[in-house]
Scaffold this active site. Structure first.
Site, PDB file in Angstrom:
ATOM      1  N   SER A 204      20.636  33.543 -61.410  1.00 44.88           N
ATOM      2  CA  SER A 204      20.139  34.431 -62.458  1.00 44.88           C
ATOM      3  C   SER A 204      19.223  35.489 -61.829  1.00 44.88           C
ATOM      4  O   SER A 204      19.638  36.190 -60.914  1.00 44.88           O
ATOM      5  CB  SER A 204      19.434  33.602 -63.539  1.00 44.88           C
ATOM      6  OG  SER A 204      19.237  34.364 -64.698  1.00 44.88           O
ATOM      7  N   ASP A 442      29.558  31.708 -68.882  1.00 45.73           N
ATOM      8  CA  ASP A 442      28.133  32.075 -68.923  1.00 45.73           C
ATOM      9  C   ASP A 442      27.896  32.993 -70.117  1.00 45.73           C
ATOM     10  O   ASP A 442      28.523  34.053 -70.227  1.00 45.73           O
ATOM     11  CB  ASP A 442      27.768  32.777 -67.609  1.00 45.73           C
ATOM     12  CG  ASP A 442      26.267  32.973 -67.426  1.00 45.73           C
ATOM     13  OD1 ASP A 442      25.565  33.221 -68.431  1.00 45.73           O
ATOM     14  OD2 ASP A 442      25.799  32.881 -66.275  1.00 45.73           O
ATOM     15  N   HIS A 488      25.301  29.300 -68.047  1.00 44.19           N
ATOM     16  CA  HIS A 488      24.378  30.070 -67.225  1.00 44.19           C
ATOM     17  C   HIS A 488      23.632  29.160 -66.254  1.00 44.19           C
ATOM     18  O   HIS A 488      22.754  28.410 -66.658  1.00 44.19           O
ATOM     19  CB  HIS A 488      23.391  30.832 -68.120  1.00 44.19           C
ATOM     20  CG  HIS A 488      22.542  31.782 -67.343  1.00 44.19           C
ATOM     21  ND1 HIS A 488      23.079  32.782 -66.553  1.00 44.19           N
ATOM     22  CD2 HIS A 488      21.207  31.883 -67.194  1.00 44.19           C
ATOM     23  CE1 HIS A 488      22.107  33.448 -65.968  1.00 44.19           C
ATOM     24  NE2 HIS A 488      20.962  32.923 -66.340  1.00 44.19           N
TER      25      HIS A 488
END
Ligand SMILES: *[C@@H]1O[C@H](CO)[C@@H](O)[C@H](O)[C@H]1NC(C)=O
Ligand SMILES: *[C@@H]1O[C@H](CO)[C@@H](O)[C@H](O)[C@H]1NC(C)=O
Ligand SMILES: *[C@@H]1O[C@H](CO)[C@@H](O)[C@H](O)[C@H]1NC(C)=O
Ligand SMILES: *[C@@H]1O[C@H](CO)[C@@H](O)[C@H](O)[C@H]1NC(C)=O
Ligand SMILES: *[C@@H]1O[C@H](CO)[C@@H](O)[C@H](O)[C@H]1NC(C)=O
Ligand SMILES: *[C@@H]1O[C@H](CO)[C@@H](O)[C@H](O)[C@H]1NC(C)=O
Ligand SMILES: [Ca+2]
Length: 571
Positions: A204, A442, A488
Site C-alpha cells: 500500500s 483489491d 488489499h
C-alpha cells in the site's frame, strides 16, 4: 570509525569486537550500539546524535503475518536520531531490529508504512529478523514513530511543510536504508569484501515507498517486494471519492447490503470462468468481459440490523434495483469525464465496492455517501491546504471536478508523492530485482493500477519490442503477480480460497542470492495452486483438476486503460 576499535576505546571486552559478536545480549547495549553507529561519510548530509541511542532486548517472541511464515525470534531494538545539516535542528528517528549473531545472514531490510503512516511498527521488520536481517523503520522526522504525515503536513493553513513532504515522498526511506546498511555492517563487523544484501518490503503506502526508491536509487536495494502500491497518488486518493460522486449524480445511494449482494452474485456468476468452482474469481478479466450486472436486478437481499462499531445500521431488506446496478456498472468501468473520456480505473468485478460505500444518517433516516478520509483529506488538506481531515459533503462535486483535482495534485506533487517515474533503466543496469504483487480483488487500490504502471514501464523501456519480447525483457528484473481473489494487502473474506502469498520476502531473497527468478508464487496452501506472473493468467482445465498460467490477449486488453481525459501522459 571501525566499531571494534571504538569498542576497545570504550573499554569493552575485545571478545565483543571480533567478527562474530558474541551474543545478542552483548550487542544489545547502548555502548555497543553507539560504537556501531553509521557515522561514515555516506553522502547523506545528516548528523547522527550519539546521545540518542536506546536499546531493548526481546526474546522468544512468536510473530506471524501476511508477509512471512510464523517464526519465533529474538532481537535487539536499537533506536537513534539524526538531524539534517542546515535545517534548524530537526530530528529524525530510525529504529532497527537486530537478529542474534548466530542468526545474522548478511542481510538488511527496510520496511514501509500504510495509509499516511511512514512505518508499520514491527509488522514487517519481524519477518526481516526471521530471515537473518537487520530490519529498519523511520519516523520520517514527524515527531514520533506513531505520528503520521498528515499531522505535520501544514506549517500553517496555506503553507506546505515541504521538508516533511519530501521526507514522506522518498527522502526518509533513502536515509533509513543508507544508514541501515552501514549500521548492519558495523554491528557485525562485516568485512568490506563481503556483501551485505539489502532488501525492501512494504504494501500500500509501503508499496509506494518501495517504488519511490526503485525509481530514484537504482542500487540502494538488491531486491524489493512492493505490494499494492499507493502510487499515482493524486489519482488514487481523489478517486476514493468517485463512487459517492456517481451516486450524487444518479440521486441514488444504495444500502451497503444491496452492493454486497451484487458482489456476491458477481462472485457466484464468475467463479467458474477460471475453470474451477472454488469461490475465487481468478479471472476477473473474463468476468469483466462476460458478466452482465443487469442479471442481478430483482434478486432479493437481506442484512440484519446492526449496532456495530461503525455506527448503527437498520435492517436492509429489498431487491437489487436498476439504479444500484447502473452505479455498479459505471463504477467498474472507471471514472469518465462529462465528455466520456477516461479519467481513472476502479477495482475488478467481484471486488467489494469500498469506494462506493454509503453510510446511514439516523437523523434523516436515509443513506448517504461515506466519504473516505483518504479521499476527502487529499482535497481539503493536500490540495486546498486547509487544516481539515475531510470534505463535509460531495454535493456539487462533478466528475470533471475530480479530474481537475487529480491533475492539480499530480502537478503539485509530481516529484514528491506521485511516484510513477516509468524509466527503470538504471535499476535494470544495477541488477536490482523487483517483485511487485497485487490482490486481484483489491477494493482499496485497484489491481489494474499495478498493471497500468507495469505496462507504462514496458512501453517506455521496451516499446520497440513485441509485447512478448517486452515482457520477457522486464522479467529479467521486474515481475508482477496478480493474486487471485486477494484483497488489499491480504486475503479476502469474500473469496477466502484465494489465500495470500506469505513467502514473498524469501522469494525475492532467492531471486537475488541464488538467481531463482520466480515464475509463480505459492498462495499459502489455498485452492489456487499458484499465482501467475503477469501477463499470464490462471486457468483450470479438466473440471478443476489441472492448472496452467496462460496468455489470453483479450483478457490482457481488458486490463488496459488510456487516460485520455488528461492532456499529458499518466504512467
Ligand atoms: C518461549 O515461549 C514458550 C511459549 O511462550 C515457552 O514455552 C518457552 O519456555 C519459552 N522459551 C524460552 C527459552 O524462554
Ligand atoms: C542547533 O542546536 C545547537 C546545539 O544544541 C545550537 O547551538 C544551535 O543554536 C541550534 N541551531 C538552531 C538553528 O536552532
Ligand atoms: C490543525 O488543527 C489541530 C487540531 O484540530 C491542531 O492541533 C493543529 O495545531 C492545527 N495545525 C495547524 C497547522 O494549524
Ligand atoms: C454475501 O456472502 C457472504 C458469504 O461469503 C455472506 O456472509 C453475506 O451475508 C452475503 N451478503 C448478502 C447481502 O447476501
Ligand atoms: C423481507 O421482506 C419481504 C417482503 O416484504 C418479506 O417477505 C420477508 O419476510 C422479509 N425478510 C425478513 C428477514 O424480514
Ligand atoms: C466437476 O467436479 C465437481 C466436483 O469436483 C463435480 O461435482 C462435477 O460433477 C464435475 N463435473 C463434471 C462435468 O465432471
Ligand atoms: Ca474459481
Amino acid at each position: 570509525m571501525r566499531p571494534h576499535s571504538s569498542a576497545l576505546a570504550l573499554g569493552l571486552s575485545s571478545t565483543i569486537a571480533v567478527s562474530q559478536a558474541a551474543s545478542l545480549a552483548e550487542i544489545c547495549t547502548v555502548e555497543y550500539v553507539t560504537t556501531a553507529l553509521p557515522v561514515e561519510n555516506l553522502g547523506l548530509a545528516v548528523t547522527i546524535d550519539p546521545s540518542s541511542v536506546s536499546v531493548a532486548l526481546t526474546t522468544n517472541r512468536t510473530v506471524s503475518s501476511n508477509w512471512y511464515q510464523t517464526a519465533v525470534i529474538d532481537y535487539c531494538t536499537a533506536t537513534f536520531a539524526y538531524s539534517h545539516n542546515g535545517i534548524n535542528n530537526d530530528t529524525v528517528q530510525v529504529s532497527y531490529l537486530i537478529p542474534a549473531p548466530d542468526k545474522f545472514s548478511n542481510r538488511y531490510l527496510s520496511t514501509g508504512g500504510g495509509g499516511l503512516a511512514i512505518n508499520s511498527g514491527t509488522t514487517y521488520t519481524s519477518g526481516g529478523v526471521a530471515v537473518g536481517a537487520v530490519a529498519g523503520i523511520t519516523d520520517g522526522g514527524f515527531g514520533s514513530f506513531n505520528t503520521q504525515y498528515n499531522a505535520v503536513f501544514l506549517e500553517a493553513e496555506g503553507t506546505v511543510n515541504w521538508q516533511a513532504t519530501y521526507m514522506f515522498g522518498y527522502q526518509a526511506h533513502h536515509e533509513l536504508a543508507a544508514l541501515g546498511k552501514q549500521f548492519t555492517r558495523n554491528l557485525f563487523n562485516v568485512p568490506e569484501a563481503d556483501k551485505v544484501y539489502s532488501y525492501y518490503q512494504g504494501c500500500s503506502e509501503g508499496g509506494r515507498e518501495g517504488w519511490s526508491q526503485a525509481q530514484r536509487f537504482a542500487d540502494l536495494f538488491d531486491g524489493l517486494v512492493t505490494a499494492a502500491p499507493a502510487f499515482r497518488l493524486s489519482q488514487l486518493q481523489t478517486n476514493h471519492l468517485s463512487g459517492g460522486v456517481l451516486e450524487e449524480a444518479a440521486g441514488y445511494f444504495p444500502p451497503p447490503c444491496e452492493l454486497e449482494k451484487i458482489r456476491n452474485l458477481t462472485i457466484a456468476a464468475c467463479d467458474g470462468l477460471d475453470g474451477k468452482v472454488d469461490g475465487v474469481v481468478a479471472r476477473s478479466d473474463l468476468c469483466k468481459l462476460q458478466f452482465n450486472y443487469e442479471d442481478t436486478i430483482g434478486e432479493p437481499y437481506y442484512c440484519a440490523a446492526s449496532t456495530g462499531g461503525g455506527g448503527a445500521t437498520p435492517e436492509q431488506n429489498g431487491t437489487v434495483t436498476r439504479e444500484a446496478v447502473a452505479i455498479a456498472k459505471v463504477f467498474t468501468e472507471g471514472l469518465k469525464d462529462s465528455k466520456g473520456r477516461q479519467i481513472y480505473l476502479n477495482p475488478q468485478p467481484g471486488s467489494n465496492f469500498a469506494d462506493a460505500q454509503t453510510t446511514y444518517n439516523a437523523d434523516t433516516a436515509s443513506w448517504e455517501p461515506f466519504i473516505l478520509s483518504l479521499g476527502g483529506e487529499w482535497i481539503t488538506r493536500f490540495l486546498q491546504l486547509e487544516n481539515k481531515s475531510n470534505l463535509d459533503s460531495l454535493s456539487g462535486v462533478t466528475v470533471d471536478q475530480l479530474r481537475d483535482w487529480m491533475a492539480f495534485g499530480m502537478q503539485k506533487y509530481y516529484d514528491s508523492l506521485q511516484t510513477t517515474w516509468p524509466d527503470l533503466t538504471a535499476l535494470q543496469a544495477a541488477g536490482t530485482k523487483v517483485l511487485h504483487l497485487h490482490g486481484e480483488a483489491d477494493s482499496g487500490i485497484a489491481s489494474a493500477s499495478s498493471v497500468h504502471y507495469y505496462e507504462s514501464v514496458r512501453k517506455i523501456m521496451f516499446g520497440d519490442l513485441s509485447y512478448s519480447d517486452g515482457t520477457k525483457a522486464l522479467d529479467e528484473f521486474y515481475r508482477l503477480f496478480i493474486v487471485p481473489g486477494g484483497e488489499h494487502c491480504g486475503p479476502n473474506r469474500a473469496q477466502p480460497n484465494g489465500g495470500w502469498p506469505i513467502t514473498t520476502l524469501q522469494t525475492v531473497i532467492d531471486w537475488v542470492e541464488d538467481g531463482a527468478a520466480p515464475d509463480t508464487l505459492d498462495n499459502n496452501g489455498k485452492a489456487i495452486t499458484s499465482i501467475c506472473r503477469w501477463p499470464l493468467r490462471p486457468l483450470w482445465s479438466g473440471n478443476g483438476t489441472s492448472f496452467d498460467c496462460v496468455f489470453d490477449q483479450e483478457s490482457v486488453d481488458s486490463w488496459a486503460y488510456t487516460f485520455d481525459a488528461f492532456n499529458f501522459p499518466v504512467y
